[in-house]
Design an enzyme around this catalytic site. Structure first.
Site, mmCIF file in Angstrom:
data_model
loop_
_atom_site.group_PDB
_atom_site.id
_atom_site.type_symbol
_atom_site.label_atom_id
_atom_site.label_comp_id
_atom_site.label_asym_id
_atom_site.label_seq_id
_atom_site.Cartn_x
_atom_site.Cartn_y
_atom_site.Cartn_z
ATOM 1 N N LYS A 107 -33.411 22.116 10.631
ATOM 2 C CA LYS A 107 -32.637 22.666 11.697
ATOM 3 C C LYS A 107 -32.618 24.235 11.605
ATOM 4 C CE LYS A 107 -29.236 20.247 9.975
ATOM 5 N NZ LYS A 107 -30.218 19.181 8.990
ATOM 6 N N ASP A 113 -31.640 18.090 5.964
ATOM 7 C CA ASP A 113 -32.872 18.826 5.660
ATOM 8 C C ASP A 113 -34.033 18.630 6.556
ATOM 9 O OD1 ASP A 113 -31.362 19.608 3.500
ATOM 10 O OD2 ASP A 113 -31.927 17.499 2.555
ATOM 11 N N GLN A 155 -26.178 18.787 8.388
ATOM 12 C CA GLN A 155 -26.483 17.535 7.818
ATOM 13 C C GLN A 155 -27.377 16.505 8.869
ATOM 14 O OE1 GLN A 155 -22.726 18.588 7.489
ATOM 15 N NE2 GLN A 155 -23.832 19.426 5.669
ATOM 16 N N GLY A 185 -27.760 23.392 3.911
ATOM 17 C CA GLY A 185 -28.595 24.522 3.269
ATOM 18 C C GLY A 185 -29.674 24.980 4.406
ATOM 19 N N HIS A 186 -29.464 25.834 5.165
ATOM 20 C CA HIS A 186 -30.657 25.936 6.032
ATOM 21 C C HIS A 186 -31.647 26.968 5.810
ATOM 22 C CE1 HIS A 186 -27.947 23.493 9.078
ATOM 23 N NE2 HIS A 186 -28.076 23.102 8.174
HETATM 24 P P1 IMO Z 1 -28.191 20.082 5.831
HETATM 25 O O1 IMO Z 1 -27.520 20.610 6.816
HETATM 26 C C1 IMO Z 1 -29.014 16.820 3.008
HETATM 27 C C2 IMO Z 1 -25.405 14.561 1.450
HETATM 28 C C3 IMO Z 1 -25.194 14.747 0.295
HETATM 29 C C4 IMO Z 1 -24.682 13.193 -0.134
HETATM 30 C C5 IMO Z 1 -23.887 13.189 1.165
HETATM 31 C C6 IMO Z 1 -22.362 13.511 0.961
HETATM 32 O O2 IMO Z 1 -28.957 21.152 4.914
HETATM 33 O O3 IMO Z 1 -29.162 19.077 6.383
HETATM 34 P P2 IMO Z 1 -20.927 15.733 0.817
HETATM 35 O O4 IMO Z 1 -21.195 16.895 -0.207
HETATM 36 O O5 IMO Z 1 -21.543 16.181 2.328
HETATM 37 O O6 IMO Z 1 -19.781 15.060 0.781
HETATM 38 O O7 IMO Z 1 -22.230 14.934 0.501
HETATM 39 O O8 IMO Z 1 -24.575 13.941 2.075
HETATM 40 N N1 IMO Z 1 -25.824 15.764 2.123
HETATM 41 C C7 IMO Z 1 -26.712 16.504 2.829
HETATM 42 N N2 IMO Z 1 -27.984 16.103 2.726
HETATM 43 N N3 IMO Z 1 -28.779 17.899 3.719
HETATM 44 C C8 IMO Z 1 -27.442 18.299 3.930
HETATM 45 O O9 IMO Z 1 -27.335 19.213 4.867
HETATM 46 C C9 IMO Z 1 -26.295 17.693 3.499
HETATM 47 N N4 IMO Z 1 -25.165 17.771 3.215
HETATM 48 C C10 IMO Z 1 -24.632 16.597 2.760
HETATM 49 O O10 IMO Z 1 -26.438 14.782 -0.720
HETATM 50 O O11 IMO Z 1 -25.818 12.331 -0.119
HETATM 51 MG MG MG Z 2 -30.330 21.309 3.548
#
Ligand code: IMO
Ligand code: MG
Length: 429
Positions: A16, A13, A223, A40-41
């Site tokens: 990106k 988050d 992530q 979630g972009h």
């Molecule tokens: P973007 O691309 C923030 C976190 C989840 C959880 C951990 C594992 O938007 O930056 P998962 O469902 O991947 O097995 O969950 O990773 N998580 C994220 N946190 N931004 C994301 O994606 C995330 N994708 C997974 O909240 O702590």
């Molecule tokens: Mg996100």
């Protein structure tokens, strides 16, 4: 250099999507290489505000081919929903391509993700429950179904039959829930296959053909580094690697071809889900950051945990990715703050640490050591030139560069495409 990677430097988050959207104007291809619809972009452009989960953030530019690479896990229902939503808003999705090698999220993946979280009880990871852990586990266990499999109905049926037999044994005997119906899932995924067929193809040769003809490729990370299964806060991590090196594996582009690695960092820290976060603020300052920056998950709507910039974790992130520059987002959130803090080391028992521990229990016990800097106490959202920023804001950026050992090339001062300051960027202009 023809390939630029944009990577999350913190816990996801970081912004990106908006950085990719900004750089995509100059490139020919944008490629997602890891993660799934746990990402979630958010992109705010001429078509309005979109939260993209699987479609690369370059989709809003007519010259950009958008590829969902082999390293991504695809939930077909979620992807089709996203494609429909984009089309409904007049965005052309004909330039979207899905790698035939990308793994597919099946109903048992999402079901098992939820069941595993329940089983962990108080030690739940706080996953997005999108089936990410189970789908990547199946990939390495050689039990996966790939996008290309959906196009061969007979082969798909026999593969699904044997995998589902095993999954149903786990569902009924371990978790004591009802089994999933083969015929229904098979028919449903055949329909998904038919709808996705126009998008599915081999993508590695396509990328190499593009490179040979001088095209510019942008790899869009998902992530963040501190959620990496190796370098993150294990076991509170995701299940595919968000690092720059994964940009190579998740696409089939050699590591030497990635010439620029941009690390995206917020001017503060956030984390959603469980796991240690040394600079977390459980007070009104954390609340203020959350409300000012609308720090609620784009995928799950959960409130994000907020805190000061963690330079110990960020310096580690710079090293494991080899960032060539930082894109610093949300600097404007501090506009009204009388002072800002940077965590420069951790206190652990009677020691001072300046490295990021691999042991999560140790990290849980680390106390942040802060350096306090004066705030700028004025609006910066309309500023477009680095030298016009208030001296305190420039000082904050310079200090982050110094402690993380990486130059800041871009600073965002608001959510809109134009609310950005290009400071000393080494990227192709
Ligand atoms: P973007 O691309 C923030 C976190 C989840 C959880 C951990 C594992 O938007 O930056 P998962 O469902 O991947 O097995 O969950 O990773 N998580 C994220 N946190 N931004 C994301 O994606 C995330 N994708 C997974 O909240 O702590
Ligand atoms: Mg996100």
């Amino acid at each position: 250099m023809a390939v630029i990677a944009v990577i999350g430097g913190q816990w996801g988050d970081e912004g990106k999507g908006r950085v990719v959207d900004l750089l995509a104007e100059k490139v020919d291809m944008v490629v997602r290489f890891s993660g799934g619809d746990n990402a979630g972009h958010t992109v705010i452009g001429p078509h309005g505000e979109f939260r993209l989960h699987l479609v690369p953030s370059g989709i809003f530019y007519p010259q950009v081919t958008c590829i969902i690479g082999n390293g991504v896990a695809i939930n077909p229902a979620s992807l089709l929903g996203e494609i429909n939503e984009l089309q409904r808003h007049g965005v052309d999705t004909s330039r979207l391509v899905i790698s035939d090698r990308a793994h597919v999220i099946m109903p048992y993946h999402t079901l098992l993700d939820g069941l595993e979280e329940e089983r962990r009880g108080g030690r739940a990871l706080g996953t997005t429950r999108r089936g990410i852990g189970p789908v990547f586990a199946d990939k390495v266990s050689r039990l996966g179904i790939r996008a290309g499999d959906l196009l061969n109905k007979d082969g798909f049926l026999s593969r699904l039959e044997s995998i589902l037999e095993f999954k149903n044994a786990i569902l009924t005997k371990v978790y004591e829930v009802s089994p999933l119906p083969l015929e229904e899932i098979y028919q449903q995924y055949c329909r998904y296959g038919e709808r996705l067929a126009p998008f599915i193809r081999e993508t590695t040769y396509m990328l190499h053909d593009a490179l040979r003809t001088g095209k510019l490729i942008l790899l869009e990370g998902a992530q963040g580094t501190l959620l990496d299964p190796d370098f993150g806060t294990y076991p509170y991590v995701t299940s595919s690697s968000p690092l720059a090196a994964s940009g190579s594996l998740g696409t089939g582009i050699g590591p030497m071809q990635i010439g620029h690695v941009v690390g995206v960092f917020k001017a503060y820290s956030t984390r959603v889900g469980q796991g240690p976060m040394p600079t977390e603020l459980k007070d009104e300052v954390g609340e203020l950051i959350r409300e000012k920056a609308h720090e609620y998950g784009a995928t799950t709507g959960r409130p994000r945990r907020c805190g000061w910039f963690d330079a110990v974790a960020s310096r580690f992130s710079v090293q494991v990715n080899g960032f060539t520059e930082i894109a610093l987002t949300h600097l404007d959130i501090f506009d009204a703050f009388p002072s800002v803090r940077i965590c420069t080391s951790y206190r652990f028992a009677d020691k001072v640490l300046d490295s990021f521990p691999g042991d999560v229990e140790m990290l849980e016990k680390c106390q942040p050591v802060y350096e306090e800097l004066a705030g700028w106490q004025g609006p910066i959202s309309e500023i477009r030139n680095f030298d016009e920023l208030p001296a305190e804001a420039r000082h904050y950026v310079a200090r982050l560069e110094e402690i993380t050992c990486c130059p800041v090339g871009l600073v965002s001062v608001g959510p809109k495409r134009e609310q950005v300051i290009k400071a000393r960027s080494m990227l192709p202009q």
